[in-house]
Design a protein around this motif. Structure first.
Motif, PDB file in Angstrom:
ATOM      1  N   GLU A 117       0.833  -1.214   0.000  1.00 23.61           N
ATOM      2  CA  GLU A 117       0.000   0.000   0.000  1.00 23.61           C
ATOM      3  C   GLU A 117       0.860   1.254   0.000  1.00 23.61           C
ATOM      4  O   GLU A 117       0.470   2.288  -0.542  1.00 23.61           O
ATOM      5  N   ALA A 118       2.027   1.187   0.646  1.00 23.17           N
ATOM      6  CA  ALA A 118       2.928   2.346   0.679  1.00 23.17           C
ATOM      7  C   ALA A 118       4.186   2.024  -0.131  1.00 23.17           C
ATOM      8  O   ALA A 118       4.725   0.911  -0.051  1.00 23.17           O
ATOM      9  N   VAL A 119       4.635   2.997  -0.904  1.00 22.39           N
ATOM     10  CA  VAL A 119       5.840   2.837  -1.724  1.00 22.39           C
ATOM     11  C   VAL A 119       6.985   3.579  -1.037  1.00 22.39           C
ATOM     12  O   VAL A 119       6.822   4.729  -0.606  1.00 22.39           O
ATOM     13  N   ALA A 120       8.142   2.912  -0.923  1.00 24.16           N
ATOM     14  CA  ALA A 120       9.267   3.477  -0.180  1.00 24.16           C
ATOM     15  C   ALA A 120      10.424   3.839  -1.120  1.00 24.16           C
ATOM     16  O   ALA A 120      10.516   3.316  -2.230  1.00 24.16           O
ATOM     17  N   ALA A 121      11.302   4.735  -0.651  1.00 24.90           N
ATOM     18  CA  ALA A 121      12.469   5.130  -1.460  1.00 24.90           C
ATOM     19  C   ALA A 121      13.620   5.551  -0.547  1.00 24.90           C
ATOM     20  O   ALA A 121      13.402   5.995   0.588  1.00 24.90           O
ATOM     21  N   PHE A 122      14.840   5.412  -1.071  1.00 22.89           N
ATOM     22  CA  PHE A 122      16.081   5.680  -0.327  1.00 22.89           C
ATOM     23  C   PHE A 122      16.732   6.887  -1.000  1.00 22.89           C
ATOM     24  O   PHE A 122      17.137   6.798  -2.159  1.00 22.89           O
ATOM     25  N   ALA A 123      16.791   8.014  -0.283  1.00 21.80           N
ATOM     26  CA  ALA A 123      17.254   9.256  -0.916  1.00 21.80           C
ATOM     27  C   ALA A 123      18.602   9.689  -0.336  1.00 21.80           C
ATOM     28  O   ALA A 123      18.669  10.396   0.675  1.00 21.80           O
ATOM     29  N   LEU A 124      19.682   9.241  -0.998  1.00 20.43           N
ATOM     30  CA  LEU A 124      21.042   9.567  -0.545  1.00 20.43           C
ATOM     31  C   LEU A 124      21.744  10.494  -1.552  1.00 20.43           C
ATOM     32  O   LEU A 124      22.288  11.526  -1.171  1.00 20.43           O
ATOM     33  N   SER A 125      21.702  10.145  -2.831  1.00 19.41           N
ATOM     34  CA  SER A 125      22.503  10.850  -3.835  1.00 19.41           C
ATOM     35  C   SER A 125      22.028  12.279  -4.086  1.00 19.41           C
ATOM     36  O   SER A 125      20.837  12.577  -3.989  1.00 19.41           O
ATOM     37  N   GLU A 126      22.992  13.118  -4.434  1.00 19.17           N
ATOM     38  CA  GLU A 126      22.711  14.523  -4.761  1.00 19.17           C
ATOM     39  C   GLU A 126      23.506  14.884  -6.007  1.00 19.17           C
ATOM     40  O   GLU A 126      24.433  14.151  -6.380  1.00 19.17           O
ATOM     41  N   PRO A 127      23.188  16.044  -6.612  1.00 18.78           N
ATOM     42  CA  PRO A 127      23.929  16.424  -7.823  1.00 18.78           C
ATOM     43  C   PRO A 127      25.443  16.423  -7.597  1.00 18.78           C
ATOM     44  O   PRO A 127      26.206  16.026  -8.459  1.00 18.78           O
ATOM     45  N   GLU A 128      25.913  16.844  -6.393  1.00 17.63           N
ATOM     46  CA  GLU A 128      27.355  16.914  -6.125  1.00 17.63           C
ATOM     47  C   GLU A 128      27.809  15.858  -5.123  1.00 17.63           C
ATOM     48  O   GLU A 128      28.866  15.992  -4.510  1.00 17.63           O
ATOM     49  N   ALA A 129      26.997  14.850  -4.902  1.00 19.00           N
ATOM     50  CA  ALA A 129      27.381  13.783  -3.954  1.00 19.00           C
ATOM     51  C   ALA A 129      26.785  12.458  -4.419  1.00 19.00           C
ATOM     52  O   ALA A 129      25.663  12.117  -4.076  1.00 19.00           O
ATOM     53  N   GLY A 130      27.542  11.748  -5.263  1.00 20.25           N
ATOM     54  CA  GLY A 130      27.107  10.435  -5.750  1.00 20.25           C
ATOM     55  C   GLY A 130      27.962   9.377  -5.080  1.00 20.25           C
ATOM     56  O   GLY A 130      27.643   8.884  -3.998  1.00 20.25           O
ATOM     57  N   SER A 131      29.122   9.077  -5.696  1.00 20.82           N
ATOM     58  CA  SER A 131      30.047   8.114  -5.075  1.00 20.82           C
ATOM     59  C   SER A 131      30.554   8.629  -3.733  1.00 20.82           C
ATOM     60  O   SER A 131      30.717   7.866  -2.781  1.00 20.82           O
ATOM     61  N   ASP A 132      30.803   9.942  -3.660  1.00 19.69           N
ATOM     62  CA  ASP A 132      31.289  10.550  -2.410  1.00 19.69           C
ATOM     63  C   ASP A 132      30.082  10.965  -1.573  1.00 19.69           C
ATOM     64  O   ASP A 132      29.748  12.147  -1.459  1.00 19.69           O
ATOM     65  N   ALA A 133      29.440   9.956  -0.977  1.00 23.53           N
ATOM     66  CA  ALA A 133      28.169  10.206  -0.295  1.00 23.53           C
ATOM     67  C   ALA A 133      28.327  11.170   0.890  1.00 23.53           C
ATOM     68  O   ALA A 133      27.408  11.926   1.209  1.00 23.53           O
ATOM     69  N   ALA A 134      29.511  11.176   1.517  1.00 25.03           N
ATOM     70  CA  ALA A 134      29.711  12.034   2.693  1.00 25.03           C
ATOM     71  C   ALA A 134      29.772  13.517   2.321  1.00 25.03           C
ATOM     72  O   ALA A 134      29.776  14.382   3.193  1.00 25.03           O
ATOM     73  N   ALA A 135      29.796  13.807   1.016  1.00 29.47           N
ATOM     74  CA  ALA A 135      29.823  15.215   0.568  1.00 29.47           C
ATOM     75  C   ALA A 135      28.406  15.784   0.461  1.00 29.47           C
ATOM     76  O   ALA A 135      28.241  16.920   0.020  1.00 29.47           O
ATOM     77  N   LEU A 136      27.410  15.035   0.893  1.00 35.44           N
ATOM     78  CA  LEU A 136      26.029  15.504   0.680  1.00 35.44           C
ATOM     79  C   LEU A 136      25.783  16.832   1.394  1.00 35.44           C
ATOM     80  O   LEU A 136      26.338  17.100   2.474  1.00 35.44           O
ATOM     81  N   SER A 137      24.919  17.672   0.776  1.00 35.93           N
ATOM     82  CA  SER A 137      24.752  19.018   1.320  1.00 35.93           C
ATOM     83  C   SER A 137      23.305  19.399   1.582  1.00 35.93           C
ATOM     84  O   SER A 137      23.049  20.523   2.017  1.00 35.93           O
ATOM     85  N   LEU A 138      22.353  18.520   1.312  1.00 40.41           N
ATOM     86  CA  LEU A 138      20.964  18.851   1.653  1.00 40.41           C
ATOM     87  C   LEU A 138      20.933  19.140   3.155  1.00 40.41           C
ATOM     88  O   LEU A 138      21.367  18.316   3.960  1.00 40.41           O
TER      89      LEU A 138
END
Ligand code: COS
Length: 383
Positions: A117-138
């Motif tokens: 009934e509910a659809v889930a998603a994992f939101a990690l990547s950003e325009p400037e943080a893909g492989s380097d996930a620790a660079a995320l800025s949101l």
């Protein structure tokens, strides 16, 4: 470590395959880049989504059962890549809630994810943080006892249609991986918008924009500042299962190719009589078996609760090897089929397109090599 499946595991994989062939294969699945809710609900109705989590059918779901997850994905992949990814994304998006969310939050979302009934998603990547996930800025800015989220997430599977997102946001500027916090954010939150992207992949992918989205303290997954580990633990669980998806796809390609080279005649006999063809099939089958064993070894290490470095290393090896091998195998199978495999709608045409994204998402092959190298040589020697 055991090298074979137990009778229960074999029965489970058979049940998944039979159920999928009977009830999923005949469905008209959407391929327009948006979430197919009817498909997700059917996966729930059939009891397949329940297999994403550990615990008996009548018990509350607990943690994860990595081996069960891999068997589920490998078997389903042999019937439908779209159904397989729809299922897997339910797990990837909601596992952090089960693993690190408060019990009330898990109770609010996990049963709905399992029923479809509910659809889930994992939101990690950003325009400037893909492989380097620790660079995320949101950014998550303090707002009373909660936070407000500002920023963008990109290449998010199931976006913008999901009902619940696990969002990784920066609560401490400049603190790298230590300044990240995980939140559960409902899709209908005020200030959250998005768009669908047209990518070469078997599942919906999109972009999300957070414009002052309010999150309550109850929505924090784990501790404030400990969100990076929530993401990494989730990926340790799911990476072997991406390998299992690759194994299922490669198995389908190989089965079709063995049938083809037996019956296709050229130069006075079946293609299979050509030694170059037979040897290639032997090589591909060996690579497939090696992939499967690495996937099962990684899943067993997770289920046995091995120390984290061991789990991460095996998880990375399984994803790296199985996805790279599946790409080679499917390419080889296209070659033996010749032009017919290039026909739109042919099984191999589908597999050839669908397998490509696996070497990129949930950590590109280069990231898996970095994780393995750090584990073997030492983090201080590797970047
Ligand atoms: N489980 C739990 N914690 C983990 C962990 C794991 N598997 N891996 C790392 N951590 C912790 C570390 O212990 C460290 O914490 P301390 O500083 O307290 O010791 C912290 O997280 C940072 O780890 P590390 O220094 O290894 O982080 P890096 O920035 O060097 O990044 C990689 C590590 C490259 C492995 C990581 O950024 C990664 O996996 N990138 C790919 C991301 C990805 O898969 N993106 C796809 C999006 S999902 S489709």
């Amino acid at each position: 470590m055991s090298f074979g499946l137990t009778p229960d595991q074999r029965r489970y994989a058979l049940w998944v395959g039979e159920t999928a062939r009977e009830s999923i294969a005949p469905l008209a699945i959407r391929h327009d880049g948006r979430v197919d809710r009817a498909l997700v609900r059917e996966l729930g109705r059939l009891g397949l989504l329940r297999g994403l989590f550990g615990g008996g059918e009548d018990e509350a779901p607990r943690d994860a059962a990595a081996m069960q997850l891999c068997l589920l994905r490998e078997s389903l992949a042999q019937v439908s890549g779209a159904a397989e990814t729809a299922l897997a994304l339910q797990g990837l998006g909601s596992y952090p809630i089960l693993q690190s969310g408060r019990p009330e939050l898990a109770q609010a979302w996990i049963p709905a994810v399992i029923s479809g009934e509910a659809v889930a998603a994992f939101a990690l990547s950003e325009p400037e943080a893909g492989s380097d996930a620790a660079a995320l800025s949101l950014t998550a800015e303090p707002d009373g006892d909660g936070w407000r989220l500002h920023g963008e997430k990109l290449w998010i599977s199931n976006a913008p249609d999901a009902d619940i997102y696990t969002v990784f946001a920066r609560t401490t500027p400049g603190a790298g991986p230590r300044g990240v916090t995980a939140f559960a954010v409902p899709g209908e939150s005020v200030g959250l918008s998005g768009e669908s992207l047209d990518l070469l992949s078997p599942h919906p992918i999109g972009r999300l924009v957070f414009d002052g989205v309010r999150v309550e303290p109850e929505a924090v997954l784990g501790d404030v500042g400990a969100g990076f580990a929530v993401a990494m633990r989730t990926l340790d669980l799911f990476r072997p299962s991406v390998g299992a998806f690759a194994v299922g796809m490669a198995q389908s390609a190989l089965d079709a190719t063995v049938a083809h080279v037996r019956q296709r005649r050229a130069f006075g006999g079946p293609l299979a009589q050509q030694q170059s063809v037979a040897h290639s099939i032997a090589e591909m089958t060996t690579q497939l078996e090696a992939s499967r064993l690495l996937v099962y070894a990684a899943a067993s290490a997770y289920d046995e609760g091995r120390e984290r470095d061991q789990q991460s290393r095996r998880s990375a090896m399984a994803k790296l090897y199985a996805t790279e091998a599946a790409q080679r195998i499917i390419d080889g199978c296209v070659q033996f089929h010749g032009a017919r495999a290039l026909q739109r709608g042919h099984l191999l045409e589908h597999l050839y397109r669908d397998v490509r994204s696996l070497r990129i998402y949930e950590g590109a092959s280069e990231i898996q090599r970095t994780i393995i190298a750090r584990s073997v040589i030492g983090k201080e020697f590797t970047r």
